[in-house]
Design an enzyme around this catalytic site. Sequence first.
Site, PDB file in Angstrom:
ATOM      1  N   HIS A   1       0.836  -1.202   0.000  1.00  0.00           N
ATOM      2  CA  HIS A   1       0.000   0.000   0.000  1.00  0.00           C
ATOM      3  C   HIS A   1       0.879   1.263   0.000  1.00  0.00           C
ATOM      4  CE1 HIS A   1      -3.635   2.375   1.343  1.00  0.00           C
ATOM      5  NE2 HIS A   1      -2.691   3.137   1.876  1.00  0.00           N
ATOM      6  N   GLU A   2       1.812   1.324   0.935  1.00  0.00           N
ATOM      7  CA  GLU A   2       2.671   2.515   1.023  1.00  0.00           C
ATOM      8  C   GLU A   2       3.568   2.635  -0.212  1.00  0.00           C
ATOM      9  OE1 GLU A   2       1.943   4.727   3.167  1.00  0.00           O
ATOM     10  OE2 GLU A   2       0.636   3.448   4.390  1.00  0.00           O
TER      11      GLU A   2
ATOM     12  N   HIS B   1       1.746   4.687  -2.659  1.00  0.00           N
ATOM     13  CA  HIS B   1       1.880   6.128  -2.385  1.00  0.00           C
ATOM     14  C   HIS B   1       3.260   6.637  -2.835  1.00  0.00           C
ATOM     15  CE1 HIS B   1      -1.826   6.934  -0.242  1.00  0.00           C
ATOM     16  NE2 HIS B   1      -1.597   6.030   0.693  1.00  0.00           N
TER      17      HIS B   1
ATOM     18  N   GLU C   1      -4.722   8.016  -2.720  1.00  0.00           N
ATOM     19  CA  GLU C   1      -5.195   6.731  -2.209  1.00  0.00           C
ATOM     20  C   GLU C   1      -5.479   5.754  -3.359  1.00  0.00           C
ATOM     21  OE1 GLU C   1      -4.956   6.317   0.933  1.00  0.00           O
ATOM     22  OE2 GLU C   1      -6.105   4.509   1.398  1.00  0.00           O
TER      23      GLU C   1
END
Lengths: 502, 502
Positions: A268-269, A272, A298
């Site tokens: 997930h990160e 980003h 997001e």
Amino acid sequence: MATDATQSEAPDAYDELMERYGRISSIRDASGVLSWDQQVMMPEGGTPARSQQLSALSATSHELFTADEFGDALEAAESVDLDDRREAALREIRREYERSIRVDTDLVERISRTTSEALPVWTEAKESDDFEQFAPVLEDLVELKREYAIQIDPDADPYAVLFEDYEPYLGLDTAEEVLTRLRDELVPLIEEIEDSDTDLASPFSGTYPEADQEALARDTLDLVGYDWDRGRLDVSAHPFTSGNQFDARITTRFDEEDPLGALTSTVHEFGHATYALGLPDDAYGTPLGDARDLSVHESQSRLWENHVGRSMPFWNLLTPTVEERLGVEATPQEFYEAANRIYPDNRIRVEADELTYHMHIVLRFEIERDLISGDLAVEDVPRVWNEKMDDYLGIVPENDAEGCLQDIHWSHGSFGYFPTYSLGSVLAAQLYAKAEADLDGLDGDIEVGEFGDLREWLTENVHRHGKRYRTPELVREATGAEYSADAFLDYATGKFTALYDL
Amino acid sequence: MATDATQSEAPDAYDELMERYGRISSIRDASGVLSWDQQVMMPEGGTPARSQQLSALSATSHELFTADEFGDALEAAESVDLDDRREAALREIRREYERSIRVDTDLVERISRTTSEALPVWTEAKESDDFEQFAPVLEDLVELKREYAIQIDPDADPYAVLFEDYEPYLGLDTAEEVLTRLRDELVPLIEEIEDSDTDLASPFSGTYPEADQEALARDTLDLVGYDWDRGRLDVSAHPFTSGNQFDARITTRFDEEDPLGALTSTVHEFGHATYALGLPDDAYGTPLGDARDLSVHESQSRLWENHVGRSMPFWNLLTPTVEERLGVEATPQEFYEAANRIYPDNRIRVEADELTYHMHIVLRFEIERDLISGDLAVEDVPRVWNEKMDDYLGIVPENDAEGCLQDIHWSHGSFGYFPTYSLGSVLAAQLYAKAEADLDGLDGDIEVGEFGDLREWLTENVHRHGKRYRTPELVREATGAEYSADAFLDYATGKFTALYDL
């Protein structure tokens, strides 16, 4: 067409503005580094000095941004003809500038002071499961943020104004429509899953040392193509990403009993970070070198977390590495099932699965919207929270600590933030569907660890634009269609119908 | 006595000034964090953004400090009666303010640009052992810094003005007197050592893995009493200390063949950190909460490095730990001898021992003083450097890379910095002699790892004062005597006469 005179002034006025804006932007980025350090590296005792440093930087950048000289420089730049990219940069600065100068310094300070005071109150209230302790300060924050919204735009719905702090262009109507659709279509799907007899595999049962999990996280980042020359992986209490196109760092956290938690949060990160790293180098310090807002950000993290990281091809790729690092023997199908299990009885947003997550968001959205409008009193939040949990997920929190006190956001006065999590997931699905259509054999690429085409597609269609396009335009540019929940609902329904044999 | 009117204005004007100064000080501290991060944590690719962040902070703090509003606030605070501590704070701010406003912005920018350009030129010149490459930019820097000194004080010796950037109060005459005495008394001592037949022990002969050396460094910091709640130990290319009374971090570096290098550098940086950590918390962001300048700072690092870390009692204490961590079997006496060996044929300042180190400083001092006065031309630096090395240490560098190109300081335009290293060592000896006289059985305490009394003595007599006293006053307050090289020369002569059986 501009006259010769204004044309020749154009670069000067624009460049002068960007020099001022670049200074402000660099000071904000410096705050970002200090904040990363505080969460990752700083020894405990450093807090008093760090607080003063952060507040000095924040006050200074605010003063530079709201100074008359800045307003004059902005007007001068706006008065000449510029190309579309530069016009877009000015549009973004103007928007941000208006929101800054319309709010009284006194109100800004009261909000800042109240949120500082609210944090320990919320922490204590959560620890002792005592909503009444938090209620008065929450009331103050609702009041202050409503006033803040009214100062920005007295004619608009205050909650819509607050929402635009986090997602400036999609519009609250679109957000509400999408969230309502998620609620209406996902609630029955979740119920079906709950009633299903299908038993998904659970290959993780032991405890997995942090060092092994960290090795797995690093291997995974190698596989997806994290650029270590422009990034780092560290540990913090809450995973986050910090940085810019030259240096985008991610953090994770390890739970010895839940190796999937660190793994999915790392991917997930990474999403980003990839966004930050895909912004154009030569526009650093300008809106064209800065990421579009929270829902687009997001979308990048969710795309990697869910559409890549929870896909069958990804688990075909990752299985040997998981076996090697964690010593777990299972088939890719079994790992895939574990990564996609739905837990309707989970009460905690940050631990939620890909479907029930959105019910946590819808419920927060509905509550904070009604708090700001005045339709809901603060004292009624626990009751309404529990009713909605029952309605959407069929469970009731055992107490407020794992109910309406679980998230930090409201103690920051961040009303309007929550929706962007779901809006981003929805956009992730829409972007991924287009990438799949544009790229031949994406599944096959993922299976063999070839992520280059996907990363390039995202950079080409999303990252490199910075804030050039408003969110709906960006979606149109990237996908050729209007922003919509169709792709997400297709994806979610298809995936979980198959998985749970519905 | 002040009138009632001025008395009642006093706190207001003073507090208002300190609020402004505190903001500036916090921005500078933020730069310190960014710089620490750059040297310790930042991925390589982060440089372009970091440079912009650092230059934004530096320009902003400079502008705030030299703004008319700041000058007015300073004058207002000076116009009322204050207690001695506050008067001292104003004296320091006034001194710094005058030095800032007297220099043209244009010159500040030229110096900043030239030093930025000089760094890669120096790096390249050192790598290719080509002084001629560096000479033109060194000439520019000499010229610019001379102009800088003249703008600050047209009536003073320019080198004296530059020296005062690093050590504002001891005065160049005192510095010159002390350095000349070191040269005159240490050269014969070093010669005697060189001629001596005494063979000191060399217990370290293998290679020692970094992880073991790091464990030893951490154990050593535990022994001397480093406060890990307000500090960290990390690795960087060059050891340094960064921070303030709430968070003072140290770095070291490891050479697998030279475990004593990391150990002594760790204890050295611990001395710097202890100074920062001993500054008063409630004066953070004011001159009373900031360390006296470089020579006093260096006195703290040298005191711990040499007077504690190279002492017999310390090696009695540390020997079991070294044996455990590095697997080296030797007596405390043998370790003590290894830590104190003199290497007259060493050509590199940062690798120099406790005695020859000062010859490296004297030589740099004499050269930079003559460069600034114009008595020495840049082109003659290599020749003069080699002649002085021959005169003071009886050796000639094999090339300029290990001669006059070895240090980074001149490429920063830092003329006047070098002397503070030796002046600090001299002060270390003077302070330590007083601490020994004041504290009963200090050797015995060290032998059993009790450093609390020494740390308290240093905090009480040096750290807690911040910049309240000028350097000579601070020395007088702490030792009851004038600053002098007596204690250092007594200590050095006594120690090495015994060690080398002279």
